[in-house]
Scaffold this active site. Structure first.
Site, mmCIF file in Angstrom:
data_model
loop_
_atom_site.group_PDB
_atom_site.id
_atom_site.type_symbol
_atom_site.label_atom_id
_atom_site.label_comp_id
_atom_site.label_asym_id
_atom_site.label_seq_id
_atom_site.Cartn_x
_atom_site.Cartn_y
_atom_site.Cartn_z
ATOM 1 N N LYS A 141 0.849 -1.181 0.000
ATOM 2 C CA LYS A 141 0.000 0.000 0.000
ATOM 3 C C LYS A 141 0.893 1.242 0.000
ATOM 4 O O LYS A 141 1.756 1.382 0.881
ATOM 5 C CB LYS A 141 -0.881 -0.014 1.253
ATOM 6 C CG LYS A 141 -1.964 -1.079 1.184
ATOM 7 C CD LYS A 141 -3.073 -0.616 0.269
ATOM 8 C CE LYS A 141 -4.184 -1.619 0.151
ATOM 9 N NZ LYS A 141 -5.247 -1.184 -0.741
ATOM 10 N N ASP B 128 -0.635 -0.373 -4.569
ATOM 11 C CA ASP B 128 -1.954 0.253 -4.653
ATOM 12 C C ASP B 128 -1.836 1.642 -4.030
ATOM 13 O O ASP B 128 -1.492 1.774 -2.854
ATOM 14 C CB ASP B 128 -2.987 -0.585 -3.892
ATOM 15 C CG ASP B 128 -4.416 -0.092 -4.075
ATOM 16 O OD1 ASP B 128 -4.608 0.960 -4.718
ATOM 17 O OD2 ASP B 128 -5.338 -0.766 -3.568
ATOM 18 N N GLU C 94 -1.943 0.066 -8.942
ATOM 19 C CA GLU C 94 -3.400 0.118 -8.815
ATOM 20 C C GLU C 94 -3.852 1.528 -8.439
ATOM 21 O O GLU C 94 -3.280 2.153 -7.547
ATOM 22 C CB GLU C 94 -3.816 -0.903 -7.740
ATOM 23 C CG GLU C 94 -5.307 -1.097 -7.612
ATOM 24 C CD GLU C 94 -5.652 -2.203 -6.600
ATOM 25 O OE1 GLU C 94 -4.865 -3.165 -6.418
ATOM 26 O OE2 GLU C 94 -6.720 -2.088 -5.971
ATOM 27 N N ASP D 243 -9.408 0.571 -9.697
ATOM 28 C CA ASP D 243 -10.182 -0.034 -8.603
ATOM 29 C C ASP D 243 -11.347 0.903 -8.266
ATOM 30 O O ASP D 243 -12.444 0.748 -8.803
ATOM 31 C CB ASP D 243 -9.272 -0.307 -7.393
ATOM 32 C CG ASP D 243 -10.032 -0.891 -6.205
ATOM 33 O OD1 ASP D 243 -11.216 -1.225 -6.374
ATOM 34 O OD2 ASP D 243 -9.468 -1.008 -5.101
#
Ligand code: MUC
Ligand code: MG
Length: 369
Positions: free
Chosen positions: A164, A193, A219, A244
């Site tokens: 992350k 992400d 992402e 996403d």
């Protein structure tokens, strides 16, 4: 067959370690469990999970929407008319996709149990027996993330990892992701992400660095509304860009597909408003050559069964799935035959969602009013 009653119960579950996301650090995790009773005595289960700050919805608001708006509209309806239930819910209230997904899940569970088939059979049947598993490294520190990834590799549970990178300094985040990849080497794939955190210029810089550092996917680098930036980044970099948060509805899927604003898409059953709509989104994306990933909203065992069964019916799932909710949650209120083995998840094949409530645990973890 008719729906006689619907209960929505909030449970607060413990998790194995704090989970640090761009939007929040989870120290426990709440689920909303749906129990749908029918006049024929078949009970359907559904589940709703919300990651704080990820979407417009919250667990207590979802319970109110189900109790006050959606459940009264579904009582008396035939749960096997699943599309009809979805249309009815859309007429009752706009949006609120997580709540609709949880209720659709219960209708699917009842219908598949009545037929004696797994839920996947209602969506075309399984095309894949095993879903490759991704693990999210969310400790926020390289040494802890690397140690956790090595443990997963040794246990043969995961070799796909995601870091992350949406919270804090972009340079530190990019360096952390690249350091994790360098430590794991060729044994593991590492993705990132950003959860919409970057502007386009920052994203351009970061993607260049990440590509050079061996990261395999980025992402949701920019804000979900910035379709044009997603389209330019997708066209500029060979490193695949995954959407996403930006792709929720079938209309979003069409917009992203027609402008090729991503290379890959993270599907989420709750985000798209249920299993039926998720399959529709998947077909639109696939028609444009967008490749698919099975995303999670950190579901428990009931929701994970629904997601896994739906993902197992897709013609292709090259990016695997991140249905690791049951591995992060250290307890649950349902029993489901979910097997994690050889870097993959084997979806349940018992009738319906294959979930059975543990009433003692439900009573223990249930949030008091
Ligand atoms: C996201 O953006 O994909 C899902 C699992 C996790 O750790 O974060 C998410 C949300
Ligand atoms: Mg994401």
């Amino acid at each position: 067959m008719k729906i006689e009653s619907i209960q929505a119960i909030i449970v607060d579950l413990p998790i194995a370690r704090p989970h640090k996301l761009a939007m929040a650090t989870l120290n426990r995790h709440s689920l909303l469990v749906v129990r749908m009773e029918t006049d024929l005595g078949i009970e359907g289960l559904g589940e709703l999970s919300v990651i704080p700050h990820y979407s417009e919805e919250s667990i207590t608001a979802a319970k109110a929407v189900i109790d006050d708006v959606l459940a009264p509209g579904l009582i008396g309806q035939d749960p096997r008319r699943i599309e009809n239930a979805l249309l009815k819910m859309d007429r009752l209230i706009k949006g609120n996709y997580y709540s609709k997904a949880a209720l659709e899940m219960a209708c699917v569970d009842i219908t598949a149990k009545a037929l004696g088939v797994p839920a996947s059979a209602l969506f075309g049947g399984r095309t894949q027996e095993r879903l490759q598993m991704l693990w999210v490294l969310a400790n926020g520190q390289v040494d802890l993330d690397v140690a956790e990834a090595l443990q997963k590799l040794n246990q043969r549970t995961h070799r796909l990892f995601l870091v992350k990178v949406g919270s804090g300094d972009v340079r530190e985040n990019v360096a952390r992701a690249i350091a994790v990849k360098a430590a794991l080497g060729e044994d593991a794939a590492v993705r990132v992400d950003a959860n919409q955190a970057w502007d386009e210029a920052t994203a351009g810089w970061a993607i260049g660095e990440l590509q050079a550092g061996g990261i395999e996917v980025v992402e949701q680098p920019v804000h979900r509304a910035n379709v044009a930036a997603m389209q330019r980044l997708t066209a500029t970099y060979t490193l695949p860009i995954m959407a996403d948060e930006a792709v929720v509805t079938i209309e979003d899927a069409l917009a992203f597909s027609s402008s090729h604003a991503c290379d890959a898409l993270s599907l989420k059953v709750s985000k798209h408003g249920g299993m039926t709509r998720t399959k529709e989104v998947s077909h639109i994306a696939s028609a444009a050559g967008i490749t698919l990933f099975g995303g999670t909203m950190l579901e428990g065992r009931i929701g994970t069964s629904a997601c896994a069964q739906l993902f197992s019916t897709l013609p292709s799932l090259p990016w695997g799935c991140q249905l690791f909710g049951p591995q992060l949650l250290s307890d649950d209120v349902a029993r489901v035959d979910l097997r994690y083995e050889d870097y993959a998840l084997v979806p349940p094949s018992d009738p319906g969602l294959g979930a059975e409530l543990d009433l003692e645990k439900l009573a223990f973890y249930r949030r008091s009013a």
